[in-house]
Design a protein around this motif. Structure first.
Motif, PDB file in Angstrom:
ATOM      1  N   LEU A 288       0.829  -1.197   0.000  1.00 49.77           N
ATOM      2  CA  LEU A 288       0.000   0.000   0.000  1.00 49.77           C
ATOM      3  C   LEU A 288       0.869   1.255   0.000  1.00 49.77           C
ATOM      4  CD1 LEU A 288      -2.512  -1.068   2.803  1.00 49.77           C
ATOM      5  CD2 LEU A 288      -2.994  -1.069   0.344  1.00 49.77           C
ATOM      6  N   THR A 289       0.346   2.309  -0.582  1.00 48.58           N
ATOM      7  CA  THR A 289       0.986   3.626  -0.494  1.00 48.58           C
ATOM      8  C   THR A 289      -0.008   4.598   0.113  1.00 48.58           C
ATOM      9  OG1 THR A 289       2.435   3.290  -2.410  1.00 48.58           O
ATOM     10  CG2 THR A 289       1.978   5.565  -1.768  1.00 48.58           C
ATOM     11  N   ARG A 290       0.417   5.299   1.128  1.00 47.29           N
ATOM     12  CA  ARG A 290      -0.420   6.316   1.758  1.00 47.29           C
ATOM     13  C   ARG A 290      -0.007   7.694   1.250  1.00 47.29           C
ATOM     14  NH1 ARG A 290      -0.831   4.145   8.070  1.00 47.29           N
ATOM     15  NH2 ARG A 290      -2.296   2.435   7.600  1.00 47.29           N
ATOM     16  N   ILE A 291      -1.013   8.471   0.852  1.00 47.26           N
ATOM     17  CA  ILE A 291      -0.778   9.803   0.317  1.00 47.26           C
ATOM     18  C   ILE A 291      -1.428  10.823   1.237  1.00 47.26           C
ATOM     19  CG2 ILE A 291      -1.138  11.357  -1.627  1.00 47.26           C
ATOM     20  CD1 ILE A 291      -1.247   8.918  -3.429  1.00 47.26           C
ATOM     21  N   LEU A 292      -0.640  11.766   1.701  1.00 49.20           N
ATOM     22  CA  LEU A 292      -1.129  12.819   2.584  1.00 49.20           C
ATOM     23  C   LEU A 292      -0.849  14.172   1.947  1.00 49.20           C
ATOM     24  CD1 LEU A 292       0.265  10.385   4.402  1.00 49.20           C
ATOM     25  CD2 LEU A 292      -0.455  11.821   6.296  1.00 49.20           C
ATOM     26  N   MET A 293      -1.841  15.036   1.941  1.00 43.11           N
ATOM     27  CA  MET A 293      -1.669  16.409   1.476  1.00 43.11           C
ATOM     28  C   MET A 293      -2.306  17.343   2.491  1.00 43.11           C
ATOM     29  SD  MET A 293      -2.506  16.193  -2.624  1.00 43.11           S
ATOM     30  CE  MET A 293      -1.618  15.072  -3.703  1.00 43.11           C
ATOM     31  N   MET A 294      -1.660  18.471   2.740  1.00 49.77           N
ATOM     32  CA  MET A 294      -2.192  19.463   3.664  1.00 49.77           C
ATOM     33  C   MET A 294      -2.173  20.835   3.009  1.00 49.77           C
ATOM     34  SD  MET A 294      -0.642  18.147   7.315  1.00 49.77           S
ATOM     35  CE  MET A 294       0.821  17.382   6.621  1.00 49.77           C
ATOM     36  N   PHE A 295      -3.329  21.475   2.989  1.00 55.20           N
ATOM     37  CA  PHE A 295      -3.467  22.792   2.382  1.00 55.20           C
ATOM     38  C   PHE A 295      -4.692  23.467   2.985  1.00 55.20           C
ATOM     39  CE2 PHE A 295      -5.626  19.618  -0.161  1.00 55.20           C
ATOM     40  CZ  PHE A 295      -6.876  20.169  -0.390  1.00 55.20           C
ATOM     41  N   ASP A 296      -4.916  24.737   2.636  1.00 51.92           N
ATOM     42  CA  ASP A 296      -6.050  25.501   3.149  1.00 51.92           C
ATOM     43  C   ASP A 296      -6.908  25.992   1.989  1.00 51.92           C
ATOM     44  OD1 ASP A 296      -4.711  25.135   5.504  1.00 51.92           O
ATOM     45  OD2 ASP A 296      -4.132  27.223   5.780  1.00 51.92           O
ATOM     46  N   GLY A 297      -8.192  26.256   2.271  1.00 51.80           N
ATOM     47  CA  GLY A 297      -9.077  26.786   1.243  1.00 51.80           C
ATOM     48  C   GLY A 297     -10.273  27.480   1.864  1.00 51.80           C
ATOM     49  N   GLY A 298     -10.875  28.404   1.122  1.00 53.43           N
ATOM     50  CA  GLY A 298     -12.062  29.108   1.612  1.00 53.43           C
ATOM     51  C   GLY A 298     -12.621  30.016   0.526  1.00 53.43           C
ATOM     52  N   THR A 299     -13.858  30.478   0.710  1.00 53.72           N
ATOM     53  CA  THR A 299     -14.514  31.356  -0.260  1.00 53.72           C
ATOM     54  C   THR A 299     -15.080  32.587   0.439  1.00 53.72           C
ATOM     55  OG1 THR A 299     -16.687  30.313  -0.006  1.00 53.72           O
ATOM     56  CG2 THR A 299     -15.204  29.374  -1.661  1.00 53.72           C
ATOM     57  N   GLN A 300     -15.406  33.594  -0.377  1.00 54.08           N
ATOM     58  CA  GLN A 300     -16.047  34.804   0.159  1.00 54.08           C
ATOM     59  C   GLN A 300     -16.609  35.604  -1.023  1.00 54.08           C
ATOM     60  OE1 GLN A 300     -17.882  36.362   2.188  1.00 54.08           O
ATOM     61  NE2 GLN A 300     -16.419  36.450   3.886  1.00 54.08           N
ATOM     62  N   ILE A 301     -17.662  36.373  -0.749  1.00 56.52           N
ATOM     63  CA  ILE A 301     -18.170  37.326  -1.730  1.00 56.52           C
ATOM     64  C   ILE A 301     -17.867  38.725  -1.212  1.00 56.52           C
ATOM     65  CG2 ILE A 301     -19.953  35.789  -2.599  1.00 56.52           C
ATOM     66  CD1 ILE A 301     -21.981  37.220  -0.889  1.00 56.52           C
ATOM     67  N   VAL A 302     -17.607  39.647  -2.128  1.00 60.68           N
ATOM     68  CA  VAL A 302     -17.216  40.998  -1.722  1.00 60.68           C
ATOM     69  C   VAL A 302     -18.435  41.837  -1.373  1.00 60.68           C
ATOM     70  CG1 VAL A 302     -16.005  43.104  -2.402  1.00 60.68           C
ATOM     71  CG2 VAL A 302     -15.147  40.877  -3.155  1.00 60.68           C
ATOM     72  N   ASP A 303     -19.439  41.818  -2.249  1.00 58.68           N
ATOM     73  CA  ASP A 303     -20.595  42.697  -2.050  1.00 58.68           C
ATOM     74  C   ASP A 303     -21.875  41.976  -2.447  1.00 58.68           C
ATOM     75  OD1 ASP A 303     -22.230  44.885  -1.620  1.00 58.68           O
ATOM     76  OD2 ASP A 303     -21.771  45.809  -3.557  1.00 58.68           O
ATOM     77  N   GLU A 304     -22.638  41.551  -1.463  1.00 58.18           N
ATOM     78  CA  GLU A 304     -23.891  40.826  -1.715  1.00 58.18           C
ATOM     79  C   GLU A 304     -24.892  41.684  -2.468  1.00 58.18           C
ATOM     80  OE1 GLU A 304     -28.024  40.402  -1.009  1.00 58.18           O
ATOM     81  OE2 GLU A 304     -26.796  41.738   0.236  1.00 58.18           O
ATOM     82  N   ALA A 305     -24.886  42.978  -2.237  1.00 61.60           N
ATOM     83  CA  ALA A 305     -25.844  43.882  -2.876  1.00 61.60           C
ATOM     84  C   ALA A 305     -25.567  44.072  -4.362  1.00 61.60           C
ATOM     85  CB  ALA A 305     -25.850  45.231  -2.169  1.00 61.60           C
ATOM     86  N   SER A 306     -24.405  43.621  -4.831  1.00 62.82           N
ATOM     87  CA  SER A 306     -24.064  43.723  -6.256  1.00 62.82           C
ATOM     88  C   SER A 306     -24.300  42.404  -6.972  1.00 62.82           C
ATOM     89  CB  SER A 306     -22.597  44.150  -6.417  1.00 62.82           C
ATOM     90  OG  SER A 306     -22.395  45.456  -5.931  1.00 62.82           O
ATOM     91  N   MET A 307     -25.177  41.573  -6.420  1.00 60.38           N
ATOM     92  CA  MET A 307     -25.514  40.285  -6.997  1.00 60.38           C
ATOM     93  C   MET A 307     -27.029  40.137  -7.020  1.00 60.38           C
ATOM     94  SD  MET A 307     -22.829  38.160  -4.603  1.00 60.38           S
ATOM     95  CE  MET A 307     -23.135  36.555  -5.319  1.00 60.38           C
ATOM     96  N   ALA A 308     -27.507  39.208  -7.812  1.00 65.57           N
ATOM     97  CA  ALA A 308     -28.925  38.850  -7.814  1.00 65.57           C
ATOM     98  C   ALA A 308     -29.021  37.332  -7.782  1.00 65.57           C
ATOM     99  CB  ALA A 308     -29.642  39.402  -9.042  1.00 65.57           C
ATOM    100  N   CYS A 309     -30.083  36.820  -7.194  1.00 67.28           N
ATOM    101  CA  CYS A 309     -30.193  35.373  -7.034  1.00 67.28           C
ATOM    102  C   CYS A 309     -31.651  34.932  -7.045  1.00 67.28           C
ATOM    103  CB  CYS A 309     -29.536  34.950  -5.723  1.00 67.28           C
ATOM    104  SG  CYS A 309     -29.519  33.164  -5.434  1.00 67.28           S
ATOM    105  N   VAL A 310     -31.899  33.824  -7.715  1.00 65.69           N
ATOM    106  CA  VAL A 310     -33.171  33.108  -7.612  1.00 65.69           C
ATOM    107  C   VAL A 310     -32.811  31.727  -7.116  1.00 65.69           C
ATOM    108  CG1 VAL A 310     -35.168  32.170  -8.832  1.00 65.69           C
ATOM    109  CG2 VAL A 310     -34.236  34.383  -9.506  1.00 65.69           C
ATOM    110  N   ARG A 311     -33.374  31.305  -5.988  1.00 65.78           N
ATOM    111  CA  ARG A 311     -33.005  30.021  -5.427  1.00 65.78           C
ATOM    112  C   ARG A 311     -34.190  29.350  -4.738  1.00 65.78           C
ATOM    113  NH1 ARG A 311     -31.351  30.058   0.011  1.00 65.78           N
ATOM    114  NH2 ARG A 311     -31.631  32.049   1.038  1.00 65.78           N
ATOM    115  N   ARG A 312     -34.151  28.069  -4.771  1.00 61.44           N
ATOM    116  CA  ARG A 312     -35.210  27.283  -4.146  1.00 61.44           C
ATOM    117  C   ARG A 312     -35.113  27.391  -2.626  1.00 61.44           C
ATOM    118  NH1 ARG A 312     -35.928  20.716  -5.006  1.00 61.44           N
ATOM    119  NH2 ARG A 312     -37.698  20.421  -3.584  1.00 61.44           N
ATOM    120  N   THR A 313     -36.227  27.680  -1.990  1.00 65.99           N
ATOM    121  CA  THR A 313     -36.238  27.804  -0.530  1.00 65.99           C
ATOM    122  C   THR A 313     -37.205  26.808   0.128  1.00 65.99           C
ATOM    123  OG1 THR A 313     -37.899  29.570  -0.711  1.00 65.99           O
ATOM    124  CG2 THR A 313     -35.584  30.231  -0.555  1.00 65.99           C
ATOM    125  N   SER A 314     -37.863  25.997  -0.689  1.00 67.32           N
ATOM    126  CA  SER A 314     -38.754  24.977  -0.125  1.00 67.32           C
ATOM    127  C   SER A 314     -38.970  23.863  -1.148  1.00 67.32           C
ATOM    128  CB  SER A 314     -40.090  25.589   0.280  1.00 67.32           C
ATOM    129  OG  SER A 314     -40.755  26.116  -0.852  1.00 67.32           O
TER     130      SER A 314
END
Length: 314
Positions: A288-314
């Motif tokens: 067997l070979t074990r593979i390990l990787m370590m890194f970081d990640g994340g997301t963000q939006i800058v300005d919610e008011a400069s976007m529009a969205c239609v999404r299912r809520t129920s």
């Protein structure tokens, strides 16, 4: 048959980049530029929003004319890791067989690189899903769980946490028609009708949808035009706005935004990443070979008011 040499390899910092970077940067959204990417973030960074400020006629006096507003939001990374155990007997046969094709093999000549490539393709899928669906459930619009991933908060979960300035709720799953409640045509019309002024008529405005939603839109166009060929060209845009379909985007959701309002951050180009390849034949005797990787990640939006969205809520 190609010879294989098994070693214990540890890569840290910049030495780990050739192994870790493909696992992150080959995610569909990142590779195709569907969002802005910061690849050298150390834990957190500030994303600045600048608005206001005006131009006036020149004079000898200085008088402030309007105000320049500078605010920011914080993109915080989540520590991530990959722990994979691969059977050398099974995978090495595939690699060795491919090597028999010589220059036409299409796989790395080094077995360790082949393992990294194999794992990277699967890691990229997880990263892609989490960019859009992490901590977001498209069936009810909640961020309380039930989404495709929970490694880090997604762009959609960040949007839900905002004020919903230009949001249109939808009941039920999207359908391939003009139904007043569920039709994809109805939802697209509602999205464009609620665009903020910063997006109206701009070439940089993109409409994001899942590939399933895109198929529904294609079906709608083909049915109404009775011409699937014409529908193929039309489906790439809606009222002049380009449609983008990232692999990880959630179903029953439409999002309008500029690319520079959506961010993914990672530390892949810093010295805080690591990759290890451990051949257990030299320790436990297991093939067997074990593979390990370590890194970081994340997301963000800058300005919610400069976007529009239609999404299912129920």
């Amino acid at each position: 048959m190609a010879d294989m040499t098994f070693t214990v390899s540890n890569y840290a910092g910049t030495a780990a980049v050739p192994f870790v970077a493909p696992a992150i940067l080959s995610a569909d959204t990142i590779a195709n530029g569907y969002c802005s990417v910061l690849d050298n973030v150390r834990y957190k960074t500030n994303l600045r929003k600048v608005s206001g400020g005006t131009v006036e006629a020149r004079s000898c006096d200085f008088a402030a004319n309007g105000s320049l507003d500078i605010s920011d939001v914080q993109l915080t990374l989540t520590e991530l890791q990959v722990n994979e155990e691969i059977c050398n007997h099974e995978l090495a046969q595939t690699w060795a067989a491919a090597q028999m094709r010589g220059n036409y093999a299409g796989v790395p000549g080094d077995y360790e690189q082949y393992l990294a490539q194999y794992v990277a393709s699967r890691v990229a899928e997880d990263v892609e899903k989490n960019i859009w669906r992490g901590n977001y459930n498209h069936t009810d619009g909640s961020t309380s769980g039930g989404g495709a991933g929970s490694l880090f908060g997604s762009i959609m979960s960040a949007y839900v946490a905002g004020a919903g300035t230009h949001e249109v709720p939808a009941a039920g799953a999207f359908t391939a028609d003009a139904d007043a409640n569920t039709g994809i045509a109805t939802h697209l019309a509602a999205l464009v009708a609620n665009l903020p002024s910063a997006l109206i008529g701009e070439d940089s405005t993109k409409i994001y949808m899942s590939r399933k939603s895109f198929q529904l839109y294609f079906q709608f166009l083909a049915a109404n035009n009775n011409n699937p060929v014409l529908a193929t060209a039309q489906a790439k845009f809606y009222l002049g706005y380009e449609i983008i379909t990232p692999a990880g985007f959630p179903n029953d959701t439409l999002l309008a935004s500029r690319v520079d309002n959506l961010y993914f951050g990672t530390n892949v180009l810093t010295d805080h990443v690591e990759a290890r390849f451990i051949d257990l034949r030299n320790t436990t005797g297991a093939d067997l070979t074990r593979i390990l990787m370590m890194f970081d990640g994340g997301t963000q939006i800058v300005d919610e008011a400069s976007m529009a969205c239609v999404r299912r809520t129920s």
